[in-house]
Structures are given as structure tokens and as C-alpha cells.
Design a protein around this motif. Structure first.
Motif, PDB file in Angstrom:
ATOM      1  N   TYR A 222       4.312 -17.441  -2.085  1.00  0.00           N
ATOM      2  CA  TYR A 222       3.880 -16.624  -3.229  1.00  0.00           C
ATOM      3  C   TYR A 222       4.378 -15.186  -3.092  1.00  0.00           C
ATOM      4  O   TYR A 222       4.864 -14.587  -4.059  1.00  0.00           O
ATOM      5  CB  TYR A 222       2.358 -16.661  -3.314  1.00  0.00           C
ATOM      6  CG  TYR A 222       1.751 -15.579  -4.163  1.00  0.00           C
ATOM      7  CD1 TYR A 222       1.912 -15.566  -5.541  1.00  0.00           C
ATOM      8  CD2 TYR A 222       0.997 -14.557  -3.581  1.00  0.00           C
ATOM      9  CE1 TYR A 222       1.353 -14.561  -6.327  1.00  0.00           C
ATOM     10  CE2 TYR A 222       0.423 -13.560  -4.358  1.00  0.00           C
ATOM     11  CZ  TYR A 222       0.609 -13.574  -5.727  1.00  0.00           C
ATOM     12  OH  TYR A 222       0.056 -12.583  -6.493  1.00  0.00           O
ATOM     13  N   SER A 223       4.264 -14.624  -1.897  1.00  0.00           N
ATOM     14  CA  SER A 223       4.716 -13.248  -1.670  1.00  0.00           C
ATOM     15  C   SER A 223       6.216 -13.112  -1.892  1.00  0.00           C
ATOM     16  O   SER A 223       6.682 -12.158  -2.515  1.00  0.00           O
ATOM     17  CB  SER A 223       4.359 -12.806  -0.244  1.00  0.00           C
ATOM     18  OG  SER A 223       2.969 -12.762  -0.066  1.00  0.00           O
ATOM     19  N   LEU A 224       6.975 -14.071  -1.376  1.00  0.00           N
ATOM     20  CA  LEU A 224       8.431 -14.011  -1.504  1.00  0.00           C
ATOM     21  C   LEU A 224       8.862 -14.204  -2.961  1.00  0.00           C
ATOM     22  O   LEU A 224       9.768 -13.515  -3.443  1.00  0.00           O
ATOM     23  CB  LEU A 224       9.078 -15.069  -0.608  1.00  0.00           C
ATOM     24  CG  LEU A 224       8.897 -14.837   0.898  1.00  0.00           C
ATOM     25  CD1 LEU A 224       9.360 -16.051   1.682  1.00  0.00           C
ATOM     26  CD2 LEU A 224       9.667 -13.592   1.337  1.00  0.00           C
TER      27      LEU A 224
ATOM     28  N   LEU B  49       4.438  -5.544  -5.029  1.00  0.00           N
ATOM     29  CA  LEU B  49       5.727  -6.081  -4.614  1.00  0.00           C
ATOM     30  C   LEU B  49       6.895  -5.434  -5.351  1.00  0.00           C
ATOM     31  O   LEU B  49       8.047  -5.635  -4.991  1.00  0.00           O
ATOM     32  CB  LEU B  49       5.751  -7.608  -4.824  1.00  0.00           C
ATOM     33  CG  LEU B  49       4.775  -8.385  -3.924  1.00  0.00           C
ATOM     34  CD1 LEU B  49       4.657  -9.829  -4.395  1.00  0.00           C
ATOM     35  CD2 LEU B  49       5.220  -8.338  -2.477  1.00  0.00           C
ATOM     36  N   HIS B  50       6.604  -4.659  -6.398  1.00  0.00           N
ATOM     37  CA  HIS B  50       7.646  -3.889  -7.080  1.00  0.00           C
ATOM     38  C   HIS B  50       8.012  -2.649  -6.269  1.00  0.00           C
ATOM     39  O   HIS B  50       9.052  -2.045  -6.505  1.00  0.00           O
ATOM     40  CB  HIS B  50       7.178  -3.459  -8.476  1.00  0.00           C
ATOM     41  CG  HIS B  50       7.267  -4.541  -9.496  1.00  0.00           C
ATOM     42  ND1 HIS B  50       8.093  -4.473 -10.588  1.00  0.00           N
ATOM     43  CD2 HIS B  50       6.643  -5.739  -9.590  1.00  0.00           C
ATOM     44  CE1 HIS B  50       7.966  -5.573 -11.317  1.00  0.00           C
ATOM     45  NE2 HIS B  50       7.081  -6.351 -10.736  1.00  0.00           N
ATOM     46  N   TYR B  51       7.162  -2.262  -5.331  1.00  0.00           N
ATOM     47  CA  TYR B  51       7.362  -1.017  -4.585  1.00  0.00           C
ATOM     48  C   TYR B  51       7.548  -1.226  -3.087  1.00  0.00           C
ATOM     49  O   TYR B  51       8.073  -0.348  -2.400  1.00  0.00           O
ATOM     50  CB  TYR B  51       6.161  -0.088  -4.794  1.00  0.00           C
ATOM     51  CG  TYR B  51       5.844   0.187  -6.242  1.00  0.00           C
ATOM     52  CD1 TYR B  51       6.570   1.132  -6.966  1.00  0.00           C
ATOM     53  CD2 TYR B  51       4.833  -0.503  -6.902  1.00  0.00           C
ATOM     54  CE1 TYR B  51       6.290   1.394  -8.301  1.00  0.00           C
ATOM     55  CE2 TYR B  51       4.538  -0.251  -8.241  1.00  0.00           C
ATOM     56  CZ  TYR B  51       5.273   0.691  -8.927  1.00  0.00           C
ATOM     57  OH  TYR B  51       4.996   0.937 -10.259  1.00  0.00           O
TER      58      TYR B  51
ATOM     59  N   SER C 138       3.787  -5.795   2.138  1.00  0.00           N
ATOM     60  CA  SER C 138       2.644  -6.083   1.271  1.00  0.00           C
ATOM     61  C   SER C 138       1.757  -7.167   1.872  1.00  0.00           C
ATOM     62  O   SER C 138       0.528  -7.088   1.849  1.00  0.00           O
ATOM     63  CB  SER C 138       3.118  -6.527  -0.114  1.00  0.00           C
ATOM     64  OG  SER C 138       3.688  -5.470  -0.823  1.00  0.00           O
ATOM     65  N   SER C 139       2.405  -8.187   2.439  1.00  0.00           N
ATOM     66  CA  SER C 139       1.668  -9.312   2.989  1.00  0.00           C
ATOM     67  C   SER C 139       0.810  -8.889   4.178  1.00  0.00           C
ATOM     68  O   SER C 139      -0.347  -9.310   4.311  1.00  0.00           O
ATOM     69  CB  SER C 139       2.654 -10.412   3.417  1.00  0.00           C
ATOM     70  OG  SER C 139       1.970 -11.514   3.942  1.00  0.00           O
ATOM     71  N   ILE C 140       1.357  -8.052   5.042  1.00  0.00           N
ATOM     72  CA  ILE C 140       0.596  -7.652   6.226  1.00  0.00           C
ATOM     73  C   ILE C 140      -0.501  -6.662   5.860  1.00  0.00           C
ATOM     74  O   ILE C 140      -1.585  -6.672   6.438  1.00  0.00           O
ATOM     75  CB  ILE C 140       1.538  -7.092   7.307  1.00  0.00           C
ATOM     76  CG1 ILE C 140       2.476  -8.211   7.786  1.00  0.00           C
ATOM     77  CG2 ILE C 140       0.756  -6.554   8.493  1.00  0.00           C
ATOM     78  CD1 ILE C 140       3.472  -7.795   8.837  1.00  0.00           C
ATOM     79  N   ILE C 141      -0.251  -5.793   4.875  1.00  0.00           N
ATOM     80  CA  ILE C 141      -1.315  -4.894   4.406  1.00  0.00           C
ATOM     81  C   ILE C 141      -2.490  -5.715   3.873  1.00  0.00           C
ATOM     82  O   ILE C 141      -3.657  -5.419   4.133  1.00  0.00           O
ATOM     83  CB  ILE C 141      -0.798  -3.954   3.303  1.00  0.00           C
ATOM     84  CG1 ILE C 141       0.148  -2.921   3.910  1.00  0.00           C
ATOM     85  CG2 ILE C 141      -1.955  -3.235   2.599  1.00  0.00           C
ATOM     86  CD1 ILE C 141       0.856  -2.071   2.893  1.00  0.00           C
TER      87      ILE C 141
END
Length: 300
Positions: free
Chosen positions: A177-179, A247-249, A255-258
Motif C-alpha cells: 500500500y505504501s509503495l 507520500l506526496h512529500y 512515511s512508513s516508519i514514521i
């Protein structure tokens, strides 16, 4: 890498959005666990209604306020079909099933084995750099998950081995999902387009898994329907929306680890709301997960 002022401002904006989304997202496991504990509803059914309520609310809102968000091209439709028919349903069902099998706090930690899978896959798929600090953050994140799930003991594998497997698989699905979300940032000017249409296609897909009996298993339990609606319109819409926006920034791995802060927040909520608890070793695992977040930020 050398950042100019504009890049740093964009990066900090992404961090803020990711943190806000994580705080909101942390309550989803609480809602889902409460529904499973107090009502008769299955993971596929819950995932269907959640997705339907989310999509209906977002599409209605943007149709009235900002119609440009709902305009898509044929190429974008191809991605949204892949995203909404495969990526999101697999992630939602595996995550929801994990909550049912493991409880809110443990399931939420297990899904955040995803930073490891995200960071590993982001390099070949998105050409994102895999630094030493990211590597250490991956190790810490996975190790923290093992401690929280008590996966180091034979008893857990004998009594709830399937729950652990489903929980780790939800982490793989979360990484996908993140990718996919990071890739979509290059194709869509507004992240809410991806979220709205993505969950519309999730609802359509999961509808084929339902029967009239399962679909309305909540029956006349109107308080259950209200909780399900609150889950969809509150933490789900804004949690997914803000995370996809981040994920735009930010790189997908960052993002995933945050977002790995979510297990700690969920665990704290579960103590006061659901009566769940973590022992000392599990809290150590949660703290290690937080350390991974701090490490990856210092790396950026």
C-alpha cells in the motif's frame, strides 16, 4: 543529499501530515476490536461496509465542493483498478483479520513490520536510497514486532501461530500500500482522488464476497452500525487520507516508519478503552519501534 529551503519546507510538511495521520489512524484498531468483541460481524463484512461508507462520504463531499478531485484519465483508472481491486482489499482484510485474531494492540504492532518490507522494496521499485540508518531502523522495527507479539516463545506459535502469520502478512500488504501510494503521487495531483476511488473499488470488490446474511449480520443493532459509520468517517477517512497525502512529500520508507508510532498509541488507547495490556517485554518492543522512527528521521 543537500536540501534547499524549499525542499526542507516540503519535507517538514510531509512529516507533519504523516504524524497527524498516524495519531488519527491509531484509533482504527480500537474501533475494529470493539466491533468484533461486542457484535457478530466478520472481517470481510466489516471491511466492505467500512470501504463503502468511506467512498460514499468522500465522493459526495468532493462532488459538492471540489469536483476536480473526482476527474481521472483512462491511465489513472488503470492504476486505481489495480490499487482498489488488489492492493487495498488485501491490506484491509489481512489487517482486520489480524485484529480479530491478535487484539488491537498486538495486531497494530505486527502490521508495522511493514517499514522493513517497504524500505527493502522501495529501492528496486522506486529507486529510493537504502541508507545504513534505514537498515538499522528496519532491524529495530522487526525486532520490536517480535517482542510485542511474543513471537520468541513456542507457546505463541502453538496457540496463535496463524494469528502471527496473518499479522506479519498484513505488514507485507501495508508495504505494498505504501509503495503504491508513493507511485500514485507521481500520477495524481490530489491524494484524495486515490483514496476516494481506491475505496470505492474496494467496496465493489468485497461485495462479491458477501451473502445477504453476512452483509446484514449486524441486523437491528443500530449502535453497532453507528460505531461502524464512525470508524469509516473518522479515523479511516482521515488516517488513510493523510497517510496517502504524506507520500506526496516523503519517501515511502520514511512515511512508513514514521507511521510505526501507531502501535504505541493504539496500545495506550487499548489499555484504557478495551482493557488490553502489554507486559514489560512488549512495552520494550513498542519502545524499540519508536526508536526506529527517531532513527529514520535523524537519517533524513
Amino acid at each position: 543529499m543537500i536540501y534547499n529551503r524549499s525542499t526542507m519546507t516540503t519535507y517538514r510538511k510531509g512529516l507533519l501530515i504523516a504524524f497527524v495521520g498516524t495519531i488519527i489512524w491509531a484509533s482504527t484498531g480500537i474501533f475494529i476490536s470493539y466491533l468484533f468483541t461486542h457484535y457478530t460481524i466478520q472481517p470481510l463484512t466489516l471491511s466492505f461496509w467500512r470501504a463503502l461508507f468511506m467512498a460514499a462520504a468522500m465522493i459526495a463531499f468532493f462532488a459538492l465542493t471540489k469536483r476536480d478531485v473526482l476527474r481521472i484519465s483512462r491511465e489513472q483508472l488503470k492504476f486505481l483498478l489495480f490499487y482498489g481491486v488488489i492492493v487495498l482489499p488485501v491490506m484491509n482484510v489481512s489487517w482486520t483479520s489480524s485484529v480479530q485474531l491478535n487484539g488491537a494492540s498486538v495486531a497494530t504492532v505486527l502490521v508495522y513490520s511493514s517499514p522493513g518490507f517497504t524500505a527493502l522494496l522501495a529501492r528496486p521499485l522506486l529507486k529510493e536510497p537504502f541508507t545504513l540508518k534505514k537498515f538499522l531502523a528496519v532491524i529495530l522495527s522487526v525486532f520490536g514486532c517480535v517482542l510485542v507479539a511474543k513471537a520468541y516463545t513456542l507457546d505463541v506459535w502453538q496457540s496463535n501461530g496463524w494469528g502471527f502469520v496473518v499479522g506479519i502478512f498484513s505488514g507485507v500488504a501495508m508495504a505494498a500500500y505504501s509503495l503504491a501510494g508513493r507511485w500514485s503521487a507521481k500520477q495524481f495531483t490530489d491524494s484524495w482522488t486515490v483514496t476516494a476511488y481506491g475505496f470505492l473499488f474496494v467496496a465493489v470488490t468485497l461485495l462479491f464476497t458477501q451473502t445477504p446474511v453476512s452483509l446484514f449480520s449486524l441486523g437491528a443493532q443500530y449502535d453497532g452500525w453507528l460505531i461502524l459509520l464512525a470508524l469509516a468517517l473518522g479515523p479511516s477517512v482521515f488516517g488513510f487520507g493523510f497517510y496517502t497525502m504524506s507520500l506526496h512529500y516523503l519517501p515511502a520508507s520514511t512515511s512508513s516508519i514514521i507511521a510505526s508510532l501507531e502501535p504505541v498509541l493504539t496500545a495506550i488507547m487499548a489499555i484504557f478503552i478495551l482493557g488490553e495490556y502489554l507486559n514489560l517485554i512488549q512495552w520494550l518492543g513498542a519502545a524499540i519501534t519508536v526508536a526506529a522512527v527517531v532513527l529514520v528521521q535523524s537519517g533524513e
